[in-house]
Design an enzyme around this catalytic site. Sequence first.
Site, PDB file in Angstrom:
ATOM      1  N   TRP A   1     -16.934  11.854 -11.771  1.00 15.08           N
ATOM      2  CA  TRP A   1     -16.033  11.515 -10.661  1.00 15.08           C
ATOM      3  C   TRP A   1     -15.295  12.741 -10.131  1.00 15.08           C
ATOM      4  O   TRP A   1     -14.903  12.787  -8.965  1.00 15.08           O
ATOM      5  CB  TRP A   1     -15.043  10.423 -11.085  1.00 15.08           C
ATOM      6  CG  TRP A   1     -14.163  10.804 -12.252  1.00 15.08           C
ATOM      7  CD1 TRP A   1     -14.447  10.621 -13.570  1.00 15.08           C
ATOM      8  CD2 TRP A   1     -12.882  11.441 -12.205  1.00 15.08           C
ATOM      9  NE1 TRP A   1     -13.424  11.102 -14.356  1.00 15.08           N
ATOM     10  CE2 TRP A   1     -12.449  11.599 -13.544  1.00 15.08           C
ATOM     11  CE3 TRP A   1     -12.058  11.880 -11.179  1.00 15.08           C
ATOM     12  CZ2 TRP A   1     -11.230  12.185 -13.876  1.00 15.08           C
ATOM     13  CZ3 TRP A   1     -10.838  12.468 -11.497  1.00 15.08           C
ATOM     14  CH2 TRP A   1     -10.436  12.620 -12.833  1.00 15.08           C
TER      15      TRP A   1
ATOM     16  N   TRP B   1      -9.816   8.031  -7.058  1.00 14.90           N
ATOM     17  CA  TRP B   1     -11.067   8.335  -7.773  1.00 14.90           C
ATOM     18  C   TRP B   1     -11.032   7.784  -9.185  1.00 14.90           C
ATOM     19  O   TRP B   1     -12.009   7.203  -9.665  1.00 14.90           O
ATOM     20  CB  TRP B   1     -11.348   9.845  -7.774  1.00 14.90           C
ATOM     21  CG  TRP B   1     -12.089  10.208  -6.527  1.00 14.90           C
ATOM     22  CD1 TRP B   1     -11.552  10.674  -5.365  1.00 14.90           C
ATOM     23  CD2 TRP B   1     -13.499  10.066  -6.301  1.00 14.90           C
ATOM     24  NE1 TRP B   1     -12.542  10.829  -4.425  1.00 14.90           N
ATOM     25  CE2 TRP B   1     -13.745  10.470  -4.966  1.00 14.90           C
ATOM     26  CE3 TRP B   1     -14.574   9.639  -7.068  1.00 14.90           C
ATOM     27  CZ2 TRP B   1     -15.022  10.461  -4.404  1.00 14.90           C
ATOM     28  CZ3 TRP B   1     -15.850   9.632  -6.503  1.00 14.90           C
ATOM     29  CH2 TRP B   1     -16.059  10.039  -5.189  1.00 14.90           C
TER      30      TRP B   1
ATOM     31  N   TRP C   1       1.742   1.845  -3.474  1.00 16.35           N
ATOM     32  CA  TRP C   1       0.649   2.485  -4.251  1.00 16.35           C
ATOM     33  C   TRP C   1       0.776   4.002  -4.137  1.00 16.35           C
ATOM     34  O   TRP C   1       0.591   4.740  -5.102  1.00 16.35           O
ATOM     35  CB  TRP C   1      -0.726   2.080  -3.707  1.00 16.35           C
ATOM     36  CG  TRP C   1      -1.348   0.883  -4.382  1.00 16.35           C
ATOM     37  CD1 TRP C   1      -1.466  -0.358  -3.860  1.00 16.35           C
ATOM     38  CD2 TRP C   1      -1.927   0.821  -5.703  1.00 16.35           C
ATOM     39  NE1 TRP C   1      -2.088  -1.189  -4.760  1.00 16.35           N
ATOM     40  CE2 TRP C   1      -2.385  -0.489  -5.902  1.00 16.35           C
ATOM     41  CE3 TRP C   1      -2.103   1.752  -6.744  1.00 16.35           C
ATOM     42  CZ2 TRP C   1      -3.008  -0.904  -7.077  1.00 16.35           C
ATOM     43  CZ3 TRP C   1      -2.733   1.340  -7.920  1.00 16.35           C
ATOM     44  CH2 TRP C   1      -3.167   0.038  -8.075  1.00 16.35           C
TER      45      TRP C   1
ATOM     46  N   GLU D   1       0.839  -1.216   0.000  1.00 13.27           N
ATOM     47  CA  GLU D   1       0.000   0.000   0.000  1.00 13.27           C
ATOM     48  C   GLU D   1       0.867   1.257   0.000  1.00 13.27           C
ATOM     49  O   GLU D   1       0.539   2.256  -0.643  1.00 13.27           O
ATOM     50  CB  GLU D   1      -0.942   0.009   1.211  1.00 13.27           C
ATOM     51  CG  GLU D   1      -1.970  -1.098   1.205  1.00 13.27           C
ATOM     52  CD  GLU D   1      -2.762  -1.172  -0.085  1.00 13.27           C
ATOM     53  OE1 GLU D   1      -3.245  -0.142  -0.582  1.00 13.27           O
ATOM     54  OE2 GLU D   1      -2.885  -2.306  -0.617  1.00 13.27           O
TER      55      GLU D   1
ATOM     56  N   ASN E   1     -10.369   2.798   3.549  1.00 11.17           N
ATOM     57  CA  ASN E   1     -10.167   2.613   2.103  1.00 11.17           C
ATOM     58  C   ASN E   1     -11.309   1.849   1.430  1.00 11.17           C
ATOM     59  O   ASN E   1     -11.768   2.229   0.350  1.00 11.17           O
ATOM     60  CB  ASN E   1      -8.839   1.884   1.852  1.00 11.17           C
ATOM     61  CG  ASN E   1      -8.562   1.729   0.377  1.00 11.17           C
ATOM     62  OD1 ASN E   1      -8.474   2.715  -0.346  1.00 11.17           O
ATOM     63  ND2 ASN E   1      -8.457   0.493  -0.088  1.00 11.17           N
TER      64      ASN E   1
ATOM     65  N   TRP F   1     -21.754  12.840 -18.178  1.00  5.44           N
ATOM     66  CA  TRP F   1     -22.350  12.260 -16.970  1.00  5.44           C
ATOM     67  C   TRP F   1     -23.739  12.849 -16.739  1.00  5.44           C
ATOM     68  O   TRP F   1     -23.860  14.058 -16.557  1.00  5.44           O
ATOM     69  CB  TRP F   1     -21.452  12.521 -15.768  1.00  5.44           C
ATOM     70  CG  TRP F   1     -20.096  11.887 -15.921  1.00  5.44           C
ATOM     71  CD1 TRP F   1     -18.947  12.493 -16.330  1.00  5.44           C
ATOM     72  CD2 TRP F   1     -19.773  10.522 -15.688  1.00  5.44           C
ATOM     73  NE1 TRP F   1     -17.913  11.589 -16.366  1.00  5.44           N
ATOM     74  CE2 TRP F   1     -18.396  10.361 -15.978  1.00  5.44           C
ATOM     75  CE3 TRP F   1     -20.497   9.399 -15.262  1.00  5.44           C
ATOM     76  CZ2 TRP F   1     -17.744   9.140 -15.855  1.00  5.44           C
ATOM     77  CZ3 TRP F   1     -19.837   8.185 -15.142  1.00  5.44           C
ATOM     78  CH2 TRP F   1     -18.477   8.066 -15.437  1.00  5.44           C
TER      79      TRP F   1
HETATM   80  C1  FAD Z   1     -11.536   7.485  -3.813  1.00  8.79           C
HETATM   81  C2  FAD Z   1     -10.272   7.384  -2.992  1.00  8.79           C
HETATM   82  C3  FAD Z   1      -9.655   8.541  -2.532  1.00  8.79           C
HETATM   83  C4  FAD Z   1      -8.478   8.458  -1.775  1.00  8.79           C
HETATM   84  N1  FAD Z   1      -7.887   9.618  -1.337  1.00  8.79           N
HETATM   85  C5  FAD Z   1      -6.751   9.550  -0.610  1.00  8.79           C
HETATM   86  C6  FAD Z   1      -6.116  10.733  -0.150  1.00  8.79           C
HETATM   87  O1  FAD Z   1      -6.522  11.855  -0.440  1.00  8.79           O
HETATM   88  N2  FAD Z   1      -5.013  10.598   0.638  1.00  8.79           N
HETATM   89  C7  FAD Z   1      -4.492   9.368   0.974  1.00  8.79           C
HETATM   90  O2  FAD Z   1      -3.485   9.302   1.693  1.00  8.79           O
HETATM   91  N3  FAD Z   1      -5.058   8.239   0.511  1.00  8.79           N
HETATM   92  C8  FAD Z   1      -6.165   8.284  -0.244  1.00  8.79           C
HETATM   93  N4  FAD Z   1      -6.759   7.130  -0.683  1.00  8.79           N
HETATM   94  C9  FAD Z   1      -6.095   5.848  -0.402  1.00  8.79           C
HETATM   95  C10 FAD Z   1      -6.527   5.128   0.894  1.00  8.79           C
HETATM   96  O3  FAD Z   1      -7.926   5.074   0.977  1.00  8.79           O
HETATM   97  C11 FAD Z   1      -5.971   5.810   2.146  1.00  8.79           C
HETATM   98  O4  FAD Z   1      -4.592   6.025   2.014  1.00  8.79           O
HETATM   99  C12 FAD Z   1      -6.200   4.917   3.371  1.00  8.79           C
HETATM  100  O5  FAD Z   1      -7.563   4.670   3.552  1.00  8.79           O
HETATM  101  C13 FAD Z   1      -5.611   5.598   4.583  1.00  8.79           C
HETATM  102  O6  FAD Z   1      -5.828   4.836   5.726  1.00  8.79           O
HETATM  103  P1  FAD Z   1      -4.638   4.158   6.508  1.00  8.79           P
HETATM  104  O7  FAD Z   1      -3.576   5.139   6.771  1.00  8.79           O
HETATM  105  O8  FAD Z   1      -5.229   3.448   7.673  1.00  8.79           O
HETATM  106  O9  FAD Z   1      -4.115   3.133   5.421  1.00  8.79           O
HETATM  107  P2  FAD Z   1      -3.289   1.770   5.521  1.00  8.79           P
HETATM  108  O10 FAD Z   1      -4.154   0.720   4.942  1.00  8.79           O
HETATM  109  O11 FAD Z   1      -2.706   1.558   6.839  1.00  8.79           O
HETATM  110  O12 FAD Z   1      -2.129   2.013   4.457  1.00  8.79           O
HETATM  111  C14 FAD Z   1      -0.881   2.613   4.813  1.00  8.79           C
HETATM  112  C15 FAD Z   1      -0.607   3.802   3.948  1.00  8.79           C
HETATM  113  O13 FAD Z   1      -0.464   3.404   2.588  1.00  8.79           O
HETATM  114  C16 FAD Z   1      -0.981   4.414   1.734  1.00  8.79           C
HETATM  115  N5  FAD Z   1      -2.125   3.855   0.991  1.00  8.79           N
HETATM  116  C17 FAD Z   1      -2.970   2.906   1.394  1.00  8.79           C
HETATM  117  N6  FAD Z   1      -3.859   2.624   0.413  1.00  8.79           N
HETATM  118  C18 FAD Z   1      -3.556   3.427  -0.613  1.00  8.79           C
HETATM  119  C19 FAD Z   1      -4.102   3.614  -1.916  1.00  8.79           C
HETATM  120  N7  FAD Z   1      -5.132   2.891  -2.359  1.00  8.79           N
HETATM  121  N8  FAD Z   1      -3.571   4.566  -2.699  1.00  8.79           N
HETATM  122  C20 FAD Z   1      -2.509   5.298  -2.283  1.00  8.79           C
HETATM  123  N9  FAD Z   1      -1.946   5.156  -1.074  1.00  8.79           N
HETATM  124  C21 FAD Z   1      -2.460   4.234  -0.247  1.00  8.79           C
HETATM  125  C22 FAD Z   1      -1.449   5.555   2.623  1.00  8.79           C
HETATM  126  O14 FAD Z   1      -0.397   6.473   2.735  1.00  8.79           O
HETATM  127  C23 FAD Z   1      -1.702   4.838   3.941  1.00  8.79           C
HETATM  128  O15 FAD Z   1      -1.597   5.667   5.068  1.00  8.79           O
HETATM  129  C24 FAD Z   1      -7.924   7.190  -1.469  1.00  8.79           C
HETATM  130  C25 FAD Z   1      -8.560   6.036  -1.936  1.00  8.79           C
HETATM  131  C26 FAD Z   1      -9.723   6.129  -2.683  1.00  8.79           C
HETATM  132  C27 FAD Z   1     -10.382   4.879  -3.165  1.00  8.79           C
END
Ligand code: FAD
Length: 483
Positions: free
Chosen positions: A358, A381, A277, A274, A340, A305
């Site tokens: 979107w 998104w 990502w 993650e 997420n 849309w």
């Molecule tokens: C529509 C949408 C919008 C999002 N907007 C953001 C945003 O503005 N900022 C943001 O940090 N993340 C965003 N994410 C990714 C993800 O949802 C969040 O990073 C995550 O929910 C943060 O929670 P956590 O720190 O507990 O994640 P954990 O699951 O603990 O993951 C650890 C870290 O990995 C990174 N990460 C995890 N999943 C993703 C992912 N899919 N894409 C990119 N990085 C990821 C984040 O930095 C996160 O803190 C988005 C996802 C979606 C589907």
Amino acid sequence: MAIYQRALCWVRRDLRLRDHTALAAATRQAREVIVVFVFDTNILRQLEDKDDRRVTFIHHSLKEMQARLAKKGSSLLVCHGDPVLDIPRLAQELKAEAVFTNRDYDPYARKRDRIIEQKLKIWDVAFHSYMDQVVFEYPDIVTRQGEPFKMFTPYKNAWLGTLRPEHVAEEKPNLKRLAPVKAFKEWIDPWDLESIGFKENNLWVQPGEEGGRAAWRKFQKHIHRYHKDRDFPSLKHGTSGLSVHLRFGTISIRDLVRFAMRREDEGSRAWLSELIWREFYQTILDRFSYVVRGAFRSEFDRIQWPGKEVHFKKWCRGETGYPLVDASMRHFARTGWMHNRLRMVVASFLVKDLLVDWRQGEAWFARKLLDFELASNNGGWQWCASTGCDAQPWFRIFNPVTQSKNFDPEGRFIRENLPELAGFSNTHIHWPHEAPESEKEKAGCHLGKDYPHPIVDHAVQREKALQLFQDVAQTAVTQTENS
Ligand SMILES: Cc1cc2nc3c(=O)[nH]c(=O)nc-3n(C[C@H](O)[C@H](O)[C@H](O)COP(=O)(O)OP(=O)(O)OC[C@H]3O[C@@H](n4cnc5c(N)ncnc54)[C@H](O)[C@@H]3O)c2cc1C
């Protein structure tokens, strides 16, 4: 060996003193370092909510930094203005010979930093910028042809194949080199949230470096279960909750990767993925900056849309009649954070059920998310809307009720956020509209009054969404064949 008498270390989205590349470099190369933060009016002006949580988070994190600097006999210098004017002015007034900073990849920040570098050059002040926010930046990880990767898995494999312990070695600042406060006391203005036009908001998260470290320590105990728990929003430590700390740099990405790369378990591997990502989306934004305006796969920009504004507003307020969507949106309104899995569910619902562009959802998240990160938000998104690189295929459409049954099986998350539905059974809480009348009565919920009827029919909307995508995908194929 110090080559400068005095330097500024300009912190932006790296609000910590530990493991800080620019501060480590500054304190190696200058005898005296002054740490500076600018409340950038170009950014603040665009924030619509005066109680914006991000400003509160920054404010508390700066206070903590200030206290730590004061313990070392120094101080944080805080300005409120345009950094293009303030940074060169401070460098001159404080007789700094260099400015050190960590790179920020957002298009606005890149442009701003280029202008500042040029301005400083005129005054013979050096500008040094460092990679700190990520482990690898473009073009560290590229294809054999030297191109940016457009698919995640090969990017991730190349990223992991390149990673060595030295890439994540701790960057330790020498805090003995911090300038004594008496050397710049007259430039310190008192500051608080009100003086910059904002007010305090409640935060669900402990801000600052200590908050980041505490959250990280807690998650380390759960990381081995991440691959199993990460999709269940009602689990307290299913995910790390570190996104906001990564956003504001109150934790070092190197610290996280150092820990995860030493471990062999499946949970840690999934979690590291993650973090990759995050860097993948950062590269996409960096190399394909047009994604901030439209689809990565530009053929999808042709979709008209048909979604209604009234539906968008109901989505924002959590009044769609789809419990998991509404619970997520109401939790989001209260906290500024969303799990997420739920981000995927609500994004998919907005685009493929309500048929709203979107970009409207992206903008709403950008306004409200505490962890708002341009690259990840845009990437997320576009993934959900199927317009991005390596995105969810357009013909795959989440069923919000099935998602609810799979990922909130006992309806705990729904109950917590939609108390009006709390009395429904585990079977019907995901779709109370079809519960027997006796259950509705027992639950004390009058549907249509206490909780809305569904604003759309998923099965009908799904077909419409497929048609919208199919028309565009079809035209794209025909055009390619004819070209
Ligand atoms: C529509 C949408 C919008 C999002 N907007 C953001 C945003 O503005 N900022 C943001 O940090 N993340 C965003 N994410 C990714 C993800 O949802 C969040 O990073 C995550 O929910 C943060 O929670 P956590 O720190 O507990 O994640 P954990 O699951 O603990 O993951 C650890 C870290 O990995 C990174 N990460 C995890 N999943 C993703 C992912 N899919 N894409 C990119 N990085 C990821 C984040 O930095 C996160 O803190 C988005 C996802 C979606 C589907």
